[in-house]
Design a protein around this motif. Structure first.
Motif, PDB file in Angstrom:
ATOM      1  N   THR A 230       5.783  -9.431   2.862  1.00  0.00           N
ATOM      2  CA  THR A 230       5.263  -9.155   3.990  1.00  0.00           C
ATOM      3  C   THR A 230       6.373  -8.166   4.837  1.00  0.00           C
ATOM      4  N   VAL A 231       7.467  -8.175   4.525  1.00  0.00           N
ATOM      5  CA  VAL A 231       8.490  -7.362   5.182  1.00  0.00           C
ATOM      6  C   VAL A 231       9.124  -6.108   4.331  1.00  0.00           C
ATOM      7  N   ARG A 232       9.241  -5.061   4.617  1.00  0.00           N
ATOM      8  CA  ARG A 232      10.139  -4.175   3.783  1.00  0.00           C
ATOM      9  C   ARG A 232      10.711  -2.942   4.700  1.00  0.00           C
ATOM     10  N   ASP A 233      11.876  -2.639   4.219  1.00  0.00           N
ATOM     11  CA  ASP A 233      12.636  -1.469   4.810  1.00  0.00           C
ATOM     12  C   ASP A 233      11.936  -0.539   4.027  1.00  0.00           C
ATOM     13  N   VAL A 234      11.520   0.563   5.000  1.00  0.00           N
ATOM     14  CA  VAL A 234      10.897   1.679   4.547  1.00  0.00           C
ATOM     15  C   VAL A 234      11.200   3.122   5.332  1.00  0.00           C
ATOM     16  N   THR A 235      10.994   4.145   4.645  1.00  0.00           N
ATOM     17  CA  THR A 235      11.443   5.609   5.580  1.00  0.00           C
ATOM     18  C   THR A 235      10.082   6.060   5.980  1.00  0.00           C
ATOM     19  N   ASN A 236      10.274   7.033   7.076  1.00  0.00           N
ATOM     20  CA  ASN A 236       9.351   7.745   7.705  1.00  0.00           C
ATOM     21  C   ASN A 236       8.531   8.667   6.770  1.00  0.00           C
ATOM     22  N   GLY A 237       7.265   8.936   6.982  1.00  0.00           N
ATOM     23  CA  GLY A 237       6.326   9.760   5.939  1.00  0.00           C
ATOM     24  C   GLY A 237       6.260   9.210   4.561  1.00  0.00           C
ATOM     25  N   GLU A 238       6.544   8.244   4.077  1.00  0.00           N
ATOM     26  CA  GLU A 238       6.240   7.723   2.816  1.00  0.00           C
ATOM     27  C   GLU A 238       4.892   6.565   2.936  1.00  0.00           C
TER      28      GLU A 238
END
Length: 558
Positions: A230-238
């Motif tokens: 339920t928690v993840r490191d992400v990048t903008n625009g993905e």
């Protein structure tokens, strides 16, 4: 040919001079300690020049950064003021000083973020010129100050002009940055979520940042990512795939994105100096963050009732202190009503058990914003009892408003200043009229806190008076030794002349005469302070050492 005196590194006179300096310094430090002189524990002194150039023409004018006692580098903001070295400065936000416009604060924040701590002399000097181009050049042009870079003046001036152009171009200085979330859950089988970052540049306005430029943390409620987390490191625009939790309605799927350490915004930091002294632009203590929340599903027509758990920033303080209130926003308990024919009132809610949402102009679901109005009451002579409402005629200090845009969570009110000794109490209210109807204001229920809660009480006392300052006595100047008088040539006594007996008396046994040199030091005078004696002795030794060194040099030249 001029002769160079031999080294005095092992000379007794050199040792005598060093001893005299040490004694004089010790005496002065003792005097300072006696009078209570000590650096302030809350202030930070500027100690030296940082990185840049010292002008060869006068050996005094500086172009570059200045160094604070904690090692931080900063750029001068007021060229017309005195240099900061030796003064005590305090860190703070430039916006609270009220010196510059919002756009100039954005430019200064950019300089502080990217160039104020430069270790390259040319870049530090150019950043200083760029800063003065915003805050004022005191009637001169940048080229006039660029001369201080000596042989690099032309390159420093060109770099400063390039920096200013960069500030005012797209991708340069910015007023702020916001995060946006898109959440789509078309069926129970799956959906997607993505986030974007939009910076508000001085040149170009709101601009979506390039894909994968920054990393953030995405948290889901009512759904999971494809790996079950339920928690993840992400990048903008993905875009990321999500799976709704079984048995959970679509309108319970919530996504939260949080970005930290973003190099945007107009929050410039300064080290503020006393009046007439140059304050410094310093790198920010922290960069900007951006958050966003999105919900999937239809908006429920049921009302909801917010509530606030509050706590004052200090249970006790001195008058003149700044006081704030911590707000923990949540949803109040939900009353239930029974279905027709049911035995217990546990079936039908009369309001939401979670925070309400609305659809913004882009169609995304956002939490309903509320305004929490906080009022500080006081001073009161005695600690009040807790009661539902504020008693009549209670003195009011101030009322501040906190806009909660992100729904439940922790917020901090603006500060109020405690004006006098006594007891102070915070109260809070939420009025649906402060929220526009199109943003869910029509589904809000009013809320108000009680008066006199222990967690909301502060007792203010007057600060202790400052210690008396003892004036520094004026030390007695050392008396120079008496000039030796020439001994007169004895004259023969003519025959027949009888001289009268001498009127001088021999010294009384056990009595020592005090020489003028010793008397001038103050040691022979009863009740003279030690510090004055130490300074006088040190000064006398310095004079004696100088005379001896001078005589020795003259003998060698002859």
């Amino acid at each position: 040919m001029k002769r160079t005196p031999p080294s005095l590194s092992r000379s007794p006179l050199r040792l005598l001079l060093a001893g005299a300096l040490s004694a004089l310094l010790s005496a002065l430090l003792a005097v300072a300690a006696t009078l209570g002189f000590s650096p302030s524990a809350s202030a930070l002194p500027a100690v030296a020049h940082g990185v840049g150039y010292l002008w060869n023409s006068d050996g005094r004018s500086w172009l570059g950064s200045h160094r604070l006692a904690d090692g931080q580098l900063g750029l001068c903001l007021q060229v017309q003021n005195a240099p900061p070295e030796g003064s005590e400065l305090e860190y703070g936000h430039a916006s609270t000083a009220g010196w510059y416009s919002a756009d100039d604060l954005a430019r200064l924040a950019y300089i502080g973020r990217w160039w104020a701590a430069s270790t390259n002399p040319g870049r530090a000097a150019a950043a200083q010129l760029t800063t003065w181009g915003i805050t004022g050049l005191n009637g001169h042009g940048q080229a006039w100050f660029a001369q201080r870079a000596n042989g690099d003046a032309g390159g420093v001036l060109a770099l400063a002009q390039s920096m200013r152009a960069q500030l005012d171009s797209p991708g340069g200085a910015s007023r702020g940055v916001v995060a946006k979330l898109s959440l789509s859950v078309p069926s129970d089988e799956g959906g997607t979520v993505s986030s974007e970052l939009v910076a508000d540049y001085l040149a170009g306005g709101p601009t979506q940042l390039p894909r994968a430029a920054f990393r953030g943390t995405l948290t889901l409620s009512g759904a999971t990512f494809d790996d079950g987390s339920t928690v993840r490191d992400v990048t903008n625009g993905e875009k990321y795939s999500i799976i709704p939790s079984k048995g959970t309605a679509l309108n319970r799927v919530t996504a939260d994105i949080a970005y930290f350490d973003l190099p945007f915004g107009a929050d410039a930091y300064i080290a503020k100096a006393p009046a007439g002294i140059q304050s410094l632009l310093v790198p920010p203590a922290r960069n900007t963050g951006a958050r966003a929340r999105a919900h999937a599903g239809d908006v429920s027509p049921l009302p909801f009732r917010p509530a606030v758990v509050t706590e004052t920033s200090a249970g006790s303080a001195e008058t003149g202190a700044y006081l704030s209130d911590t707000l923990r926003l949540k949803v109040a308990g939900v009353p239930k009503v029974a279905r027709e024919g049911a035995a217990e009132p546990s079936e039908l809610p009369t309001s939401l058990d979670e925070w309400g949402v609305y659809r913004d102009a882009d169609g995304a679901l956002q939490p309903v914003p509320v305004v929490v109005r906080s009022t500080l009451w006081g001073p009161l002579d005695a600690q009040p009892d807790q009661q539902p409402t504020v008693p009549p005629h209670t003195p009011l200090v101030c009322t501040v408003a906190t806009r909660a845009e992100d729904g439940p969570g922790e917020y901090e009110t603006p500060d109020c200043i405690l004006p006098a000794p006594g007891y102070y109490v915070w109260t809070e209210t939420i009025d649906p009229a402060d929220t526009p109807v199109e943003k869910g204001g029509g589904r809000l229920t009013a809320w108000a806190s009680s008066f006199g809660a222990a967690s909301e009480m502060t007792f203010a006392v007057a600060p202790p008076p400052p210690p008396p300052v003892t004036p520094t006595p004026t030390p007695t100047a050392p008396t120079p030794p008496p000039t030796a008088q020439a001994t007169p040539t004895p004259t023969a006594t003519p025959p027949g002349v009888v001289l009268p007996p001498s009127t001088s008396r021999p010294p009384t046994p056990g009595f020592a005469r005090t020489s003028p040199e010793l008397a001038s030091t103050g040691l022979a005078a009863a009740g003279v302070p030690f510090w004055a004696a130490s300074i006088a002795i040190g000064s006398g030794i310095l004079v004696l050492a100088f005379v001896l060194l001078r005589r020795r040099a003259l003998r060698r030249r002859s």
